[in-house]
Write a protein that holds these residues in place. Structure first.
Motif, PDB file in Angstrom:
ATOM      1  N   VAL A  47       0.816  -1.216   0.000  1.00  0.00           N
ATOM      2  CA  VAL A  47       0.000   0.000   0.000  1.00  0.00           C
ATOM      3  C   VAL A  47       0.849   1.265   0.000  1.00  0.00           C
ATOM      4  O   VAL A  47       0.308   2.376   0.065  1.00  0.00           O
ATOM      5  CB  VAL A  47      -0.974   0.020   1.199  1.00  0.00           C
ATOM      6  N   ALA A  48       2.170   1.119  -0.076  1.00  0.00           N
ATOM      7  CA  ALA A  48       3.048   2.293  -0.044  1.00  0.00           C
ATOM      8  C   ALA A  48       2.904   3.100  -1.327  1.00  0.00           C
ATOM      9  O   ALA A  48       2.953   2.557  -2.429  1.00  0.00           O
ATOM     10  CB  ALA A  48       4.498   1.851   0.132  1.00  0.00           C
ATOM     11  N   ASP A  92       1.307   6.739  -8.034  1.00  0.00           N
ATOM     12  CA  ASP A  92       1.273   6.581  -6.582  1.00  0.00           C
ATOM     13  C   ASP A  92       1.058   5.126  -6.175  1.00  0.00           C
ATOM     14  O   ASP A  92       0.545   4.834  -5.092  1.00  0.00           O
ATOM     15  CB  ASP A  92       0.170   7.453  -5.987  1.00  0.00           C
ATOM     16  N   ALA A  93       1.451   4.190  -7.034  1.00  0.00           N
ATOM     17  CA  ALA A  93       1.270   2.761  -6.735  1.00  0.00           C
ATOM     18  C   ALA A  93       2.616   2.044  -6.656  1.00  0.00           C
ATOM     19  O   ALA A  93       2.740   0.877  -7.015  1.00  0.00           O
ATOM     20  CB  ALA A  93       0.390   2.113  -7.803  1.00  0.00           C
ATOM     21  N   CYS A 136      -6.262   5.505  14.315  1.00  0.00           N
ATOM     22  CA  CYS A 136      -6.101   6.175  13.026  1.00  0.00           C
ATOM     23  C   CYS A 136      -4.732   5.821  12.475  1.00  0.00           C
ATOM     24  O   CYS A 136      -3.705   6.214  13.042  1.00  0.00           O
ATOM     25  CB  CYS A 136      -6.218   7.693  13.182  1.00  0.00           C
ATOM     26  N   THR A 137      -4.690   5.062  11.398  1.00  0.00           N
ATOM     27  CA  THR A 137      -3.416   4.642  10.820  1.00  0.00           C
ATOM     28  C   THR A 137      -3.558   4.433   9.328  1.00  0.00           C
ATOM     29  O   THR A 137      -4.614   4.015   8.842  1.00  0.00           O
ATOM     30  CB  THR A 137      -2.891   3.354  11.480  1.00  0.00           C
ATOM     31  N   THR A 138      -2.490   4.717   8.619  1.00  0.00           N
ATOM     32  CA  THR A 138      -2.437   4.429   7.187  1.00  0.00           C
ATOM     33  C   THR A 138      -2.053   2.988   6.915  1.00  0.00           C
ATOM     34  O   THR A 138      -2.090   2.546   5.768  1.00  0.00           O
ATOM     35  CB  THR A 138      -1.392   5.331   6.510  1.00  0.00           C
ATOM     36  N   ASN A 139      -1.666   2.253   7.954  1.00  0.00           N
ATOM     37  CA  ASN A 139      -1.201   0.873   7.782  1.00  0.00           C
ATOM     38  C   ASN A 139      -2.361  -0.085   7.541  1.00  0.00           C
ATOM     39  O   ASN A 139      -3.474   0.146   8.039  1.00  0.00           O
ATOM     40  CB  ASN A 139      -0.453   0.400   9.027  1.00  0.00           C
ATOM     41  N   PRO A 140      -2.117  -1.196   6.855  1.00  0.00           N
ATOM     42  CA  PRO A 140      -3.151  -2.214   6.693  1.00  0.00           C
ATOM     43  C   PRO A 140      -3.377  -2.977   7.997  1.00  0.00           C
ATOM     44  O   PRO A 140      -2.614  -2.834   8.972  1.00  0.00           O
ATOM     45  CB  PRO A 140      -2.574  -3.126   5.611  1.00  0.00           C
TER      46      PRO A 140
END
Length: 504
Positions: free
Chosen positions: A43-44, A125-126, A191-195
């Motif tokens: 997801v980076a 952005d992938a 709240c996190t951007t991580n999976p």
């Protein structure tokens, strides 16, 4: 060396496994607790920071990394990353990663705190998804044995040496070396951007194995996640292309905070946003990318554009609401520059590791590069092909003894996450941290009867370590901000280290 177990399927774990079998033919088993493509790597968005142009220099990349690290980077680790970066990227290209090009050359982007355009992207952005896809495809053509949807509960330690891993259900995979490449700890927070897989497993496993961990108080909160359920990451590169942050009145807020405004180090931008949100009674700030235009946004940031539009928003016409979210932990299992831990036979690589590379605050887009560079180095160390290695260097600091005696109260994951957000999030103080320590000490980690209970136990272990580390550092530095100690003190420019102790 006959059998190596690699735990984790991001760029670090995949690179390690592929390097091992390509160079030696040893037996390698890669264990992933979910599907191979479920990782922080996949997801980076931001890209890979590496020197590829004549206008840029390795010295500049080193200097930028040291500045972002707020005085706590280990220079040898930084120099390894930057010097080995070009060859690591060349290896990614040989393995099929299609980095974006312009005019026949690698396309270069700019991100916060970089002094040159040096960020490689793939699919706009992938980037992480492209890297994961290419390496997984190469894995399928390799002799690596793959165990998906398989949870590692602990490292087996015999005669003070790692000799394998124990899986959920009791099965043991014996090994001559174990590599932890389990990624991050974003699920410590709501709240996190991580999976969902980023549950701090490797750090907890290492603590239980008796390994030293370090610098866990330094957690990077990404400044800009979409303020909608899921906290989808809005890449730093959007600001690098010219988007600006504005308050509720439309005023550009970061110009009042730092000379580099939106391109200041992440911790500065994240706190600037959080402080403005407090002034706005919790309302998110807005990211204004309207000047970039619909066509550019769709072509340069197709993933973000699709997510934004799926929420019924048109960011080419109106600013979008954003909020900070837990993104990356600079600390982890203490390693040297070859990925060795304090437990012989146990290695760590990628976000789970702490070589001192990132110091107190990771420079944007150094993380994917770290996995590629250090994955190769770990394989060299395991195979004995590295330069003559001295014993593991444990002189960073005398580890704090972390008492992890459990309490007897059950807890839910959401309770732990909210406790950590309130007391050990973007800003902390002694009162909040001591309250959190007391609550965590009263809780009992669940027995690992399934994957979720194993994850919840790991989150409890690492939450206790994070809080202890944050209490011990009485200053503010990088990703660690203490309201009661807001200044950075030169005497505190040292690493924190912990080792778990349990009562008999």
């Amino acid at each position: 060396m006959t059998h190596v177990v690699v735990v984790g399927s991001g760029v670090a774990g995949l690179t390690t496994a592929l390097e091992l079998v390509s160079r030696s033919g040893v037996e390698v088993t890669l264990v992933a607790k979910a599907r191979l493509d479920q990782s922080n790597t996949a997801v980076a968005q931001g890209g890979v920071a590496v020197v590829t142009s004549a206008e840029d220099t390795l010295a500049s990349h080193v200097a930028d990394t040291l500045v972002a690290g707020a005085g706590l980077c280990e220079e040898d680790a930084v120099e390894v990353l930057c010097a080995d970066g070009p060859s690591a990227v060349a290896a990614l290209i040989r393995r099929g990663v299609p980095f974006d090009r312009a005019g026949g050359k690698l396309a270069l982007g700019l991100e916060a705190a970089h002094s040159h355009e040096r960020i490689l992207h793939s699919g706009g952005d992938a980037t992480g998804a492209a890297i994961a896809s290419a390496l997984i495809a190469r894995l399928a053509d390799s002799p690596v044995a793959v165990r998906e949807n398989t949870t590692v509960v602990d490292v087996v330690v015999e005669s003070d040496r790692a000799t394998g891993v124990r899986l959920l259900g009791g099965e043991v995979l014996s090994a001559d070396a174990v590599v932890l490449a389990t990624g991050g700890a974003g699920q410590l927070f709501p709240c996190t951007t991580n999976p969902a897989v980023a549950t701090a497993d490797g750090v907890a496993i290492a603590l239980r194995a008796g390994a030293v961990v370090a610098d866990l108080e330094f957690h990077q909160f990404h400044p800009t996640s979409l303020a909608t359920p899921g906290n989808h990451l809005v890449s730093e590169a959007v600001r690098g292309e010219g988007a600006v942050l504005v308050d509720a009145a439309g005023h550009r807020l970061m110009t009042d905070v730092h000379p580099d405004a939106e391109l200041a180090p992440r911790d500065v931008v994240a706190r600037g946003i959080a402080e403005q949100m407090q002034r706005q009674r919790g309302a998110p700030v807005r990211l204004d990318a309207t000047r970039l235009g619909a066509r550019f946004l769709a072509e340069r940031f197709p993933t973000i554009d699709a997510v934004v539009r799926s929420q019924g928003l048109d960011w080419s016409r109106d600013p979008i609401e954003v909020t900070p979210a837990a993104h990356y932990v600079m600390g982890g299992v203490r390693t040297d520059v070859w990925g060795r831990t304090s437990v012989p036979g146990l290695y760590a690589v990628g976000e789970v590791a702490c070589s001192g590379l990132h110091g107190a605050n990771r420079l944007a887009s150094n993380s994917l590069l770290e996995g590629a560079v250090y994955g190769s180095r770990v394989s060299e160390a395991i195979l004995g092909r590295a330069e003559a290695l001295a014993d593991f260097d444990s002189d960073w600091a005398e580890p704090i003894a972390l008492d992890v005696e459990p309490g007897d109260e059950a807890f839910g994951r959401t309770d732990l996450q909210q406790l950590m957000w309130d007391s050990a999030g973007l800003s902390r103080d002694r009162a909040g941290l001591e309250d959190a320590a007391a609550v965590l000490a009263a809780w009992a980690p669940p027995a690992p009867i399934d994957a979720k209970s194993a994850e919840d136990a790991n989150l409890w272990w690492v939450a206790r370590a994070v809080v202890a580390s944050a209490l011990a550092r009485e200053e503010s530095r990088g990703g660690h901000f203490r309201r009661d100690f807001p200044e950075t003190h030169p005497v505190e420019a040292r690493h924190s280290t912990l080792v778990a102790v349990r009562h008999a």
